[in-house]
Write an enzyme that holds these catalytic residues in place. Structure first.
Site, PDB file in Angstrom:
ATOM      1  N   HIS A 152     -21.207  18.103   7.364  1.00 23.25           N
ATOM      2  CA  HIS A 152     -20.456  17.176   8.295  1.00 23.25           C
ATOM      3  C   HIS A 152     -20.661  15.641   7.915  1.00 23.25           C
ATOM      4  O   HIS A 152     -22.017  15.368   7.365  1.00 23.25           O
ATOM      5  CB  HIS A 152     -20.926  17.306   9.681  1.00 23.25           C
ATOM      6  CG  HIS A 152     -20.170  18.657  10.319  1.00 23.25           C
ATOM      7  ND1 HIS A 152     -20.919  19.220  11.076  1.00 23.25           N
ATOM      8  CD2 HIS A 152     -19.017  19.245   9.955  1.00 23.25           C
ATOM      9  CE1 HIS A 152     -19.962  20.344  11.538  1.00 23.25           C
ATOM     10  NE2 HIS A 152     -18.914  20.346  10.803  1.00 23.25           N
ATOM     11  N   GLU A 155     -23.224  13.154   9.506  1.00 22.47           N
ATOM     12  CA  GLU A 155     -24.527  14.030   9.461  1.00 22.47           C
ATOM     13  C   GLU A 155     -25.351  13.607   8.178  1.00 22.47           C
ATOM     14  O   GLU A 155     -26.189  14.565   7.833  1.00 22.47           O
ATOM     15  CB  GLU A 155     -24.742  15.465  10.131  1.00 22.47           C
ATOM     16  CG  GLU A 155     -23.851  15.490  11.336  1.00 22.47           C
ATOM     17  CD  GLU A 155     -23.752  17.200  11.703  1.00 22.47           C
ATOM     18  OE1 GLU A 155     -24.239  17.762  10.750  1.00 22.47           O
ATOM     19  OE2 GLU A 155     -22.913  17.253  12.625  1.00 22.47           O
ATOM     20  N   HIS A 298     -27.866  20.350  10.025  1.00 21.46           N
ATOM     21  CA  HIS A 298     -26.893  19.178  10.613  1.00 21.46           C
ATOM     22  C   HIS A 298     -27.796  18.607  11.640  1.00 21.46           C
ATOM     23  O   HIS A 298     -29.148  18.504  11.637  1.00 21.46           O
ATOM     24  CB  HIS A 298     -26.008  20.499  11.480  1.00 21.46           C
ATOM     25  CG  HIS A 298     -24.998  21.115  10.575  1.00 21.46           C
ATOM     26  ND1 HIS A 298     -23.651  20.752  10.536  1.00 21.46           N
ATOM     27  CD2 HIS A 298     -25.145  22.323   9.779  1.00 21.46           C
ATOM     28  CE1 HIS A 298     -23.096  21.837   9.733  1.00 21.46           C
ATOM     29  NE2 HIS A 298     -23.986  22.628   9.486  1.00 21.46           N
ATOM     30  N   GLU A 357     -30.498  22.057  13.594  1.00 21.43           N
ATOM     31  CA  GLU A 357     -29.946  20.760  14.196  1.00 21.43           C
ATOM     32  C   GLU A 357     -31.131  19.625  14.385  1.00 21.43           C
ATOM     33  O   GLU A 357     -31.751  19.677  15.275  1.00 21.43           O
ATOM     34  CB  GLU A 357     -29.273  20.909  15.492  1.00 21.43           C
ATOM     35  CG  GLU A 357     -28.051  22.039  15.584  1.00 21.43           C
ATOM     36  CD  GLU A 357     -26.799  21.372  14.871  1.00 21.43           C
ATOM     37  OE1 GLU A 357     -26.857  20.110  14.663  1.00 21.43           O
ATOM     38  OE2 GLU A 357     -25.905  22.130  15.073  1.00 21.43           O
TER      39      GLU A 357
END
Length: 388
Positions: A152, A155, A298, A357
């Protein structure tokens, strides 16, 4: 760089310069241990500085001052002035605490591969705009583990964290350092790491540097972004496709329920799976490498997702528990999500796959979090290498 003499061996250089033999051998795959006169040998973990000697100084005296065997200086200098002196690298080269675009990553990759030539660099595909999608491999072990970041666009801090990990890892390997209680040479021998630090280079550059000059992409991203020149919330690739919704793991569910039905800054899964060159490159890499474990970085949430539709193997749980213990993150088995790289990997291979994450807050995460994010990623990856 050393110019070998007849009868030299890589073991000799390992002893003289206190670099593990395996690292020198991997940095020089073109040579055998028994060297030939004049062969050029790369020594990882060193750079070269010029030394302007005094007229009265002998090579032996200079070598003593540099804490090096005289034989090393003899093989690095052919009556040329100034003298060339090898200097051990004892500090990191990567500065991840900055807006980390493709150019920043590529410069750091080139610097690391120059100074640590046992790192192998390969282009596994190209982005929509033709930028290389780069894979780095480190290690000579039978177990294959894959890491990636920046699926992404906003990110991008994940790429900086991965590149910082690489630098810390190779620095510790060449200096014999212990990192958070881990001695790393054994990991190098048992694990081969495959690392794609930036899956989505076009998207990252869009977020950090604004629209590209190339048409029709410049006009199209401005149209998709409703004329706004602030692309900080953009997650997709340059064509407005979310790369982590591109994989054939119940992709049809995501297509049906995602609100965007056409290219968008985020969440549009494309008109069919694997339409985007970046996603295709990552799928081909997995097929070609036969990874045992994959980890996709991420942001954000300080969570580790590790299950998918009951296809995760039993040994996935002790691994995620080790990652959670190392980082303080929460292990989460199932989430209501499909079509991601980790989902697809678990579905296809029934092997451990993890989405980490990093950090917490609102993307893009502020650089003030980078130090903590880097430490969490480093501790997790060291624990992964230890348990593998």
């Amino acid at each position: 760089m050393i110019r070998a003499r007849q009868g030299d061996t890589l073991h000799m250089y390992s002893q003289w310069l206190a670099i593990p033999h395996e690292l020198i051998a991997e940095a020089n795959p073109h040579v055998s241990n028994e060297l030939h006169d004049g062969e050029i040998i790369q020594i990882p973990g060193y750079d070269v500085v010029a030394y302007h000697s005094q007229t009265s100084e002998t090579l032996e005296q200079i070598a003593c001052l540099a804490s090096l065997p005289t034989e090393v200086l003899q093989r690095m200098n052919d009556d040329r002035l100034p003298l060339r002196i090898p200097r051990r690298i004892e500090a990191t080269l990567v500065n991840g605490q900055k807006p980390y675009d493709f150019a920043s990553m590529k410069q750091d990759i080139d610097d690391l591969c120059t100074h640590y030539p046992f790192i192998k660099q390969k282009v596994i595909g190209t982005s929509v705009l033709g930028q290389p999608i780069i894979e780095l491999t480190i290690g000579c072990g039978p177990k294959k583990i894959h890491l990636n970041g920046s699926f992404h666009a906003n990110e991008w801090i994940t790429t900086a964290a991965i590149m910082s990990f690489i630098n810390e890892y190779v620095l510790a390997l060449t200096n014999g350092n212990v990192l958070f209680g881990h001695t790393l040479m054994d990991y190098y021998k048992k694990v081969t790491l495959s690392i794609v630090p930036m899956v989505n280079p076009d998207g990252v550059d869009l977020v950090l540097n604004g629209p590209p000059n190339q048409e029709p992409y410049r006009s199209e991203v401005l149209r998709i972004n409703q004329g706004e020149r602030d692309f900080s919330q953009w997650k997709a690739n340059i064509r407005g496709v979310d790369l982590n919704n591109q994989f054939p793991a119940k992709w049809e569910i995501e297509q049906a329920r995602k609100i965007p039905k056409s290219p968008a800054p985020r969440d549009f899964p494309g008109f069919s799976p694997l339409t985007e060159p970046e996603a295709k490159a990552m799928a081909d890499l997995a097929y070609n490498r036969d990874f045992e474990i994959i980890v996709a970085f991420h942001t954000q949430g300080k969570e580790i997702y590790w299950g998918y539709e009951g296809w995760e193997p039993e040994d996935a749980e002790p691994i995620v528990n080790a990652l959670a213990k190392a980082s303080g993150y929460q292990a989460v088995r199932y989430i209501d999500s499909h079509a991601g790289y980790r989902d697809w990997f678990i579905q296809e291979w029934k092997r451990p796959g993890y989405t980490v994450e990093l950090g917490e807050g609102v993307n893009p995460l502020p650089l003030e979090q980078f130090g903590q994010i880097k430490e969490h990623a480093l501790k997790m990856l060291l624990s992964l290498l230890a348990i593998s």
